[in-house]
Design an enzyme around this catalytic site. Structure first.
Site, PDB file in Angstrom:
ATOM      1  N   CYS A  54       0.903  -1.174   0.000  1.00 16.71           N
ATOM      2  CA  CYS A  54       0.000   0.000   0.000  1.00 16.71           C
ATOM      3  C   CYS A  54       0.926   1.205   0.000  1.00 16.71           C
ATOM      4  CB  CYS A  54      -0.880  -0.019   1.240  1.00 16.71           C
ATOM      5  SG  CYS A  54      -2.060  -1.367   1.225  1.00 16.71           S
ATOM      6  N   ASP A  89       1.637  -1.329   4.760  1.00 10.41           N
ATOM      7  CA  ASP A  89       1.309  -0.076   5.473  1.00 10.41           C
ATOM      8  C   ASP A  89      -0.178   0.152   5.189  1.00 10.41           C
ATOM      9  OD1 ASP A  89       1.350   2.381   6.695  1.00 10.41           O
ATOM     10  OD2 ASP A  89       2.463   3.405   5.113  1.00 10.41           O
ATOM     11  N   CYS A 130      -0.905   3.798  10.805  1.00 15.51           N
ATOM     12  CA  CYS A 130      -0.657   5.020  11.580  1.00 15.51           C
ATOM     13  C   CYS A 130      -1.846   5.220  12.515  1.00 15.51           C
ATOM     14  CB  CYS A 130      -0.410   6.221  10.673  1.00 15.51           C
ATOM     15  SG  CYS A 130      -1.676   6.498   9.438  1.00 15.51           S
ATOM     16  N   ASP A 141      -0.419   0.214  -5.327  1.00 16.37           N
ATOM     17  CA  ASP A 141      -1.481   0.954  -4.643  1.00 16.37           C
ATOM     18  C   ASP A 141      -2.729   0.860  -5.497  1.00 16.37           C
ATOM     19  OD1 ASP A 141      -1.382   3.115  -2.129  1.00 16.37           O
ATOM     20  OD2 ASP A 141      -3.089   3.402  -3.484  1.00 16.37           O
ATOM     21  N   GLY A 173       4.335   7.016  -1.572  1.00 18.90           N
ATOM     22  CA  GLY A 173       5.664   6.486  -1.863  1.00 18.90           C
ATOM     23  C   GLY A 173       6.751   6.871  -0.875  1.00 18.90           C
ATOM     24  N   GLY A 174       6.372   7.420   0.274  1.00 13.68           N
ATOM     25  CA  GLY A 174       7.372   7.814   1.273  1.00 13.68           C
ATOM     26  C   GLY A 174       8.218   6.625   1.711  1.00 13.68           C
ATOM     27  N   LYS A 175       7.549   5.533   2.050  1.00 11.56           N
ATOM     28  CA  LYS A 175       8.303   4.371   2.558  1.00 11.56           C
ATOM     29  C   LYS A 175       8.945   3.610   1.402  1.00 11.56           C
ATOM     30  CE  LYS A 175       5.380   4.235   6.632  1.00 11.56           C
ATOM     31  NZ  LYS A 175       4.227   5.050   6.162  1.00 11.56           N
TER      32      LYS A 175
HETATM   33  C1  LIG Z   1      -1.247   4.719   4.854  1.00 15.45           C
HETATM   34  S1  LIG Z   1      -1.387   5.005   3.160  1.00 15.45           S
HETATM   35  C2  LIG Z   1       0.195   4.467   2.594  1.00 15.45           C
HETATM   36  C3  LIG Z   1       1.311   5.469   2.820  1.00 15.45           C
HETATM   37  C4  LIG Z   1       2.584   5.039   2.125  1.00 15.45           C
HETATM   38  N1  LIG Z   1       3.007   3.713   2.523  1.00 15.45           N
HETATM   39  C5  LIG Z   1       3.740   6.006   2.370  1.00 15.45           C
HETATM   40  O1  LIG Z   1       4.555   5.768   3.248  1.00 15.45           O
HETATM   41  O2  LIG Z   1       3.828   7.015   1.649  1.00 15.45           O
HETATM   42  C6  LIG Z   1      -2.400   3.646   2.682  1.00 15.45           C
HETATM   43  C7  LIG Z   1      -2.513   3.459   1.195  1.00 15.45           C
HETATM   44  O3  LIG Z   1      -3.212   2.231   0.980  1.00 15.45           O
HETATM   45  C8  LIG Z   1      -3.857   2.334  -0.273  1.00 15.45           C
HETATM   46  N2  LIG Z   1      -4.828   1.224  -0.352  1.00 15.45           N
HETATM   47  C9  LIG Z   1      -6.029   1.122   0.238  1.00 15.45           C
HETATM   48  N3  LIG Z   1      -6.606  -0.068  -0.053  1.00 15.45           N
HETATM   49  C10 LIG Z   1      -5.730  -0.727  -0.860  1.00 15.45           C
HETATM   50  C11 LIG Z   1      -5.742  -1.989  -1.515  1.00 15.45           C
HETATM   51  N4  LIG Z   1      -6.797  -2.802  -1.392  1.00 15.45           N
HETATM   52  N5  LIG Z   1      -4.689  -2.332  -2.275  1.00 15.45           N
HETATM   53  C12 LIG Z   1      -3.628  -1.495  -2.415  1.00 15.45           C
HETATM   54  N6  LIG Z   1      -3.565  -0.282  -1.822  1.00 15.45           N
HETATM   55  C13 LIG Z   1      -4.591   0.093  -1.048  1.00 15.45           C
HETATM   56  C14 LIG Z   1      -4.431   3.734  -0.244  1.00 15.45           C
HETATM   57  O4  LIG Z   1      -4.723   4.188  -1.556  1.00 15.45           O
HETATM   58  C15 LIG Z   1      -3.308   4.520   0.437  1.00 15.45           C
HETATM   59  O5  LIG Z   1      -2.478   5.113  -0.519  1.00 15.45           O
END
Ligand SMILES: C[S@@+](CC[C@H](N)C(=O)[O-])C[C@H]1O[C@@H](n2cnc3c(N)ncnc32)[C@H](O)[C@@H]1O
Length: 447
Positions: free
Chosen positions: A256, A324, A377, A279, A260-262
């Protein structure tokens, strides 16, 4: 030079953000819609209002049993949230009241309630101490969070709930993650100091700035020397890579990944790894591309549902997976003060069900002996500890390795008990490091 934006316009704009949040919209798009000249000031005011909304709403109820129409109520509540504190308020109360009445007079949706807003606010100025004292027993007014949220935190973190709520009502610092592939932390710190930007090291790769700055006012952004990332979020990539060979051609899934930070941190730390960043949201996937491009990093970015691997997985197992997962974001309330007012209690269980679906779908994609880091988070246990306890109970191949667990938000004000290398100021996260037993063979394909 542009003339300064009058306070009444900023109050109108901040009230429009509050009205949007009350309709269930996130503050970010509401702020993005504001006129550019008013946006920075109005954002600061709106964030302050959202941090003190519980108190302001309790005051409004005392001043008027029946709420005025939504636009007028938002303006009145905005003025109260900004005027109730005796110290540390952004504006002197009399100025604020005058400007709020001016804002009411000039707004077409509030003009008819101008007299009412004026009467409420003048009474507030006369009787402030008594009115504020009458809200003292109301926990929503005291903590500025919904009642269910306060109760859940108190139940789940009986030692820390008050500190977490206090920290949630403070502005978060701006923290950078140094791209150590390009520059070490100390030279970057000196580069910033030369531009009068003071910073302190935090965690292994972080620099926390003395105050927030626009990204393009900080040297090195366009050159990819650093990214903005909270110190708590910087732990993810380190945890995932711990114990894995740094020079091996690892295959890593960031399930997820957007924005793209992580992913970028993983690519910076494991230069030989092949990173797949997935994502479900195509617009957010574009942001992964932008971030990687700026940092001159490479990953395979795919838009797909991580919970449906049949649609995107090529069948080659991963050495490591970062999940994440989408969550309530209850750990990042400092940065998103609207989140607490937007969430419903039922969201916690709904998101926990989604997290469970993702964990269950991704586990078979991990190599025997591989590591999965699950994180959210969130400070709620259903999205952290309880989620992982249930997963371990149903997966004999999964072993919990030592990890941070619930990593509660801190503001650096109480460093007691922290080791020197532990971040002092960070958002709230949950981290579990789960290893797949080496003997575990993937299930044979069905005949
Ligand atoms: C907490 S954010 C991720 C932050 C990211 N890891 C970072 O560090 O920049 C959660 C992400 O999960 C994605 N998401 C939600 N459901 C999903 C799924 N079923 N499959 C893939 N990504 C999903 C959302 O679009 C969102 O971008």
């Amino acid at each position: 030079m542009h003339p300064p934006v009058p306070l009444w316009r900023q109050l109108q704009a901040a009230a429009s953000v509050l009205a949007a949040v009350r309709r269930g919209e996130s503050a970010t798009p509401a702020i993005a819609r504001l006129h550019a000249d008013v946006r920075p000031g109005a954002q600061a005011l709106a964030y302050h209002v959202l941090r003190f909304l519980g108190r302001a709403q309790a005051l409004r109820r005392q001043l008027a049993n029946k709420a005025p129409p939504p636009a007028a109520d938002a303006l009145l509540t905005t003025a109260l949230a900004l005027a109730w504190q005796e110290e540390g308020a952004p504006y002197e109360p009399f100025t604020l009241v005058d400007q709020a009445v001016e804002a009411a007079k000039r707004g077409k949706d509030t003009r008819a309630q101008q007299g009412f807003i004026n009467a409420c606010l003048r009474r507030f100025l006369r009787e402030r101490d008594a009115l504020v004292a009458a809200t003292e027993d109301d926990s929503v007014a005291r903590w500025n969070h919904p009642r269910w949220w306060i109760a859940q935190l108190e139940r789940e973190h009986p030692q820390d709930w008050e500190q977490v709520l206090e920290v949630n009502n403070t502005p978060a610092p701006m923290t950078l993650r140094v791209n150590t592939h390009r520059i070490s932390r100390e030279p970057l710190r000196q580069l910033l100091a030369a531009q009068h930007i003071a910073s302190e090291p935090v965690g292994l790769h972080g620099l926390v700035l003395d105050r927030p700055h626009a990204v393009d006012a900080i040297p090195g952004f366009a050159d990819g020397l650093w990214s903005v990332q909270d110190a708590g979020a910087q732990v993810a990539a380190q945890l995932l890579l711990e114990g894995l060979p740094h020079d091996a051609p690892l295959r890593i899934l960031d399930a997820c990944a957007a924005p793209g930070g992580k992913t970028a941190h993983l690519c910076e730390l494991a230069r030989h790894a092949q990173v797949v960043a997935l994502d479900v949201d195509p617009v957010r996937c574009e942001r992964i591309h932008q971030n990687l491009r700026r940092l001159d990093l490479t990953a395979e970015v795919r838009t797909a549902d991580a919970g449906e691997p049949a649609a995107w997985w090529d069948g080659k197992p991963f050495d490591a997976i970062l999940l994440d997962a989408p969550c309530t974001a209850s750990g990042v309330v400092r940065r998103h003060p609207d989140v607490r007012w937007l969430r419903r209690e039922s969201d916690v269980a709904q998101l926990a069900a989604q997290q469970k679906r993702l964990l269950t779908a991704l586990w078979p994609l991990l190599k025997p002996g591989g590591t999965l880091v699950y994180c959210t988070c969130s400070v709620f246990r259903a999205e952290g500890e309880q989620q992982i306890a249930a997963f371990l109970a149903h997966n004999s191949s999964a072993l919990l390795r030592p990890g941070p667990g619930h990593f509660l938000p801190r503001d650096g004000a109480h460093p007691e008990g922290l080791r020197d290398n532990e971040p002092r100021d960070h958002d709230g996260f949950y981290y579990a490091v789960v290893q797949k037993s080496a003997q575990h063979a993937p299930a044979p394909p069905e005949a």
